[in-house]
Design an enzyme around this catalytic site. Structure first.
Site, PDB file in Angstrom:
ATOM      1  N   LYS A 168       6.043 -14.551  -4.668  1.00  0.00           N
ATOM      2  CA  LYS A 168       7.415 -15.553  -4.600  1.00  0.00           C
ATOM      3  C   LYS A 168       6.755 -16.851  -4.109  1.00  0.00           C
ATOM      4  O   LYS A 168       6.091 -16.554  -2.765  1.00  0.00           O
ATOM      5  CB  LYS A 168       8.770 -14.312  -4.123  1.00  0.00           C
ATOM      6  N   THR A 169       7.019 -17.909  -4.248  1.00  0.00           N
ATOM      7  CA  THR A 169       6.990 -18.990  -3.393  1.00  0.00           C
ATOM      8  C   THR A 169       8.198 -20.103  -3.377  1.00  0.00           C
ATOM      9  O   THR A 169       8.869 -19.963  -3.722  1.00  0.00           O
ATOM     10  CB  THR A 169       5.873 -19.866  -3.652  1.00  0.00           C
ATOM     11  N   HIS A 218       3.022  -8.838 -12.053  1.00  0.00           N
ATOM     12  CA  HIS A 218       2.085  -8.157 -12.729  1.00  0.00           C
ATOM     13  C   HIS A 218       0.894  -8.070 -13.300  1.00  0.00           C
ATOM     14  O   HIS A 218       0.279  -7.116 -13.937  1.00  0.00           O
ATOM     15  CB  HIS A 218       2.752  -9.314 -13.920  1.00  0.00           C
ATOM     16  N   ASP A 246       7.944   1.315  -8.848  1.00  0.00           N
ATOM     17  CA  ASP A 246       9.068   1.691  -8.575  1.00  0.00           C
ATOM     18  C   ASP A 246       9.601   2.226 -10.692  1.00  0.00           C
ATOM     19  O   ASP A 246      10.745   2.452 -10.839  1.00  0.00           O
ATOM     20  CB  ASP A 246      10.110  -0.211  -8.988  1.00  0.00           C
ATOM     21  N   HIS A 251       3.627 -13.241 -13.819  1.00  0.00           N
ATOM     22  CA  HIS A 251       4.334 -13.985 -13.258  1.00  0.00           C
ATOM     23  C   HIS A 251       3.261 -13.022 -11.794  1.00  0.00           C
ATOM     24  O   HIS A 251       2.157 -12.168 -12.986  1.00  0.00           O
ATOM     25  CB  HIS A 251       4.751 -13.980 -12.178  1.00  0.00           C
ATOM     26  N   GLN A 303      12.446   3.990 -22.884  1.00  0.00           N
ATOM     27  CA  GLN A 303      10.681   4.229 -21.864  1.00  0.00           C
ATOM     28  C   GLN A 303      10.079   5.662 -22.345  1.00  0.00           C
ATOM     29  O   GLN A 303       9.168   5.490 -22.485  1.00  0.00           O
ATOM     30  CB  GLN A 303      11.320   3.624 -20.375  1.00  0.00           C
ATOM     31  N   LYS A 351       8.143 -11.040  -1.508  1.00  0.00           N
ATOM     32  CA  LYS A 351       7.422 -10.376  -2.501  1.00  0.00           C
ATOM     33  C   LYS A 351       5.979 -10.942  -3.133  1.00  0.00           C
ATOM     34  O   LYS A 351       6.189 -12.431  -3.025  1.00  0.00           O
ATOM     35  CB  LYS A 351       8.049 -10.415  -3.295  1.00  0.00           C
ATOM     36  N   ARG A 407      20.208  -7.129 -16.283  1.00  0.00           N
ATOM     37  CA  ARG A 407      19.859  -8.737 -17.016  1.00  0.00           C
ATOM     38  C   ARG A 407      20.846  -9.324 -17.892  1.00  0.00           C
ATOM     39  O   ARG A 407      21.437  -9.228 -19.055  1.00  0.00           O
ATOM     40  CB  ARG A 407      18.096  -8.027 -17.554  1.00  0.00           C
ATOM     41  N   LYS A 461      16.693  -3.896  -9.519  1.00  0.00           N
ATOM     42  CA  LYS A 461      18.018  -4.755 -10.625  1.00  0.00           C
ATOM     43  C   LYS A 461      19.256  -4.824  -9.858  1.00  0.00           C
ATOM     44  O   LYS A 461      19.810  -3.780 -10.040  1.00  0.00           O
ATOM     45  CB  LYS A 461      17.904  -5.484 -11.844  1.00  0.00           C
ATOM     46  N   THR A 494      10.971 -11.171 -20.794  1.00  0.00           N
ATOM     47  CA  THR A 494      12.310 -11.516 -20.339  1.00  0.00           C
ATOM     48  C   THR A 494      12.023 -13.200 -19.958  1.00  0.00           C
ATOM     49  O   THR A 494      12.686 -13.673 -19.928  1.00  0.00           O
ATOM     50  CB  THR A 494      12.824 -10.734 -19.086  1.00  0.00           C
TER      51      THR A 494
END
Length: 417
Positions: free
Chosen positions: A239-240, A53, A201, A50, A180, A236, A91, A87, A45
């Site tokens: 995330k910054t 992962h 998840d 990041h 999947q 999370k 997306r 989500k 995506t």
């Protein structure tokens, strides 16, 4: 804690990776005797993965280190659908060209963590578009769709959450869990893959794959998930304030990556050392016991070890040295993040508000004003007190202007000659 016989499960259990396992005893027995082929899927995506992962990537690394075979499954096919897990909305639909470009960019990060090749325990990278793009819809529904209960599919969190919040869930996305599950079956047929891993998840999707394999082809498959990491304050992972912590160096410089780990919250240091470094557990136990100012030493170790794994030891040591120069010695360093600007801006006089926005330290001029009022901004280590301050050539020292926000964020503005 369960006492595992296999090196793989014993290691990931001791270091905090295991959240759920479909049949831990059977998987442990299998891993103790045979080479396990396992996979984790990554959709395409964006152009980089990041820090969020990293749990999965580290599980694949631990798998390979224990003598087993990792498969990195790139979602060239499933990215066209979009995973609804976690989500609230669909997306954005991506073109084949963007997906291909993202996949090529993402691949580079894995080389730092896994050994790829043709050997029995060498990692391989597979694109699920190889089979998903060739599916004939009616035969696929007949052969595989009949094994899925819509009632049960509606009970999975990825679907329930969207419906409970009255957010639309397209039929396209509703099919994701079937695709999947089919990936797992196809990887077993092609590569003898028996284990799917992923974040917690993904548990419902993984269980679907195990059940599809059993019903459609009498396969004995396993699943294991790792916890979704949040910091001790509930944020999370990855995330910054300045955005996601990307793994690709062209999207997150080694120094910034080092700084992310250096800024780990006190309560998370020991856990992150276990998960994201390869330091021995007894050394981690020693670092965990540090308190007060000494705990900063443990954070520096975490930052350097995590950065070395992704960017190499030389880059990690350079980042650590730059941080020491900037934070402890008050000096400027060529290894700090650098933003080049047009020299004309300095010649004409660059306002301090625009300077900090250009450097990426603040998102807007109004934020710069707030930070100035709070006494958080410095130019060349001198406190900024006037939001009408202008930077000219006199502010350029050794070819750069050093901008700082707080004690830990620094950027060098480098005007062109």
């Amino acid at each position: 804690m369960t006492e595992f016989k296999s090196e793989f499960l014993r290691t990931i259990s001791a270091r905090g990776f295991i959240h759920q396992c479909s049949d831990a005893e059977a998987l442990d027995a299998y891993a103790a005797k045979e080479t396990v082929t396992a996979y984790i899927g990554f959709d395409c995506t964006g152009p980089s993965l990041h820090v969020g992962h990293l749990m999965g990537i580290m599980m694949l690394r631990r798998l390979q280190q224990a003598g087993h075979k990792p498969i990195v499954l790139m979602g060239g096919g499933t990215t066209k659908v979009g995973d609804p897990s976690g989500k609230d909305e669909a997306r954005q639909m991506l073109t084949d060209e963007i997906i291909a470009a993202n996949m090529a960019s993402i691949k580079t990060a894995f080389d730092a963590f896994l050994t790829f090749g043709d050997g029995p325990t060498d990692a391989i990278m597979v694109n699920n578009a190889e089979w998903l793009d060739k599916i004939e819809y009616i035969p696929f529904l007949r052969d595989y769709g009949r094994h899925f209960s819509v009632n049960r599919m509606l009970s999975f969190d990825s679907v329930k959450m969207r419906l409970e919040r009255e957010q639309p869930l397209s039929f396209l996305e509703f099919n994701y869990m079937i695709l999947q599950a089919y990936d797992f079956v196809e990887l077993n047929k092609r590569y003898g893959c028996k284990l799917q891993m992923g974040g917690s998840d993904q548990w419902g999707n993984i269980i679907n794959g195990i059940e599809l394999g059993r019903r459609a082809a009498s396969m004995e498959l396993y699943g294991a998930t790792c916890p979704l990491i949040t910091t001790s304050s509930g944020a999370k992972m990855g995330k910054t304030a300045s955005g996601a912590v990307w793994l690709n160096a062209d999207m997150r410089a080694p120094f910034d990556y080092w700084q992310f780990w250096r800024n780990t919250e006190d309560a998370d240091v020991g856990r992150f050392l276990k998960l994201f470094t390869e330091l021995p557990l007894d050394e981690i136990a020693r670092l965990e016991k540090l308190e007060g100012a000494e705990l900063n030493d443990a954070k520096k170790v975490l930052a350097t070890e995590a950065t070395a794994m992704l960017h190499g030891r030389e880059e990690a040591d350079r980042a650590a040295g730059a941080a020491k120069a900037a934070f402890e010695e008050g000096a400027s360093s060529a290894d700090l993040p650098t933003v080049e600007i047009d020299g004309v801006l300095i010649d004409a006089g660059l306002g301090v508000l625009n300077a900090f926005v250009t450097a990426g330290l603040c998102a807007s001029t109004s934020e710069v004003r707030r930070q100035i009022k709070g006494g958080a901004l410095r130019v060349n280590d001198v406190l900024v007190s006037d939001d009408k301050m202008v930077l000219t050539r006199e502010a350029v020292i050794d070819g750069v202007v050093k901008l700082s926000m707080g004690k830990k964020r620094h950027v060098l503005l480098k005007p062109a000659a």
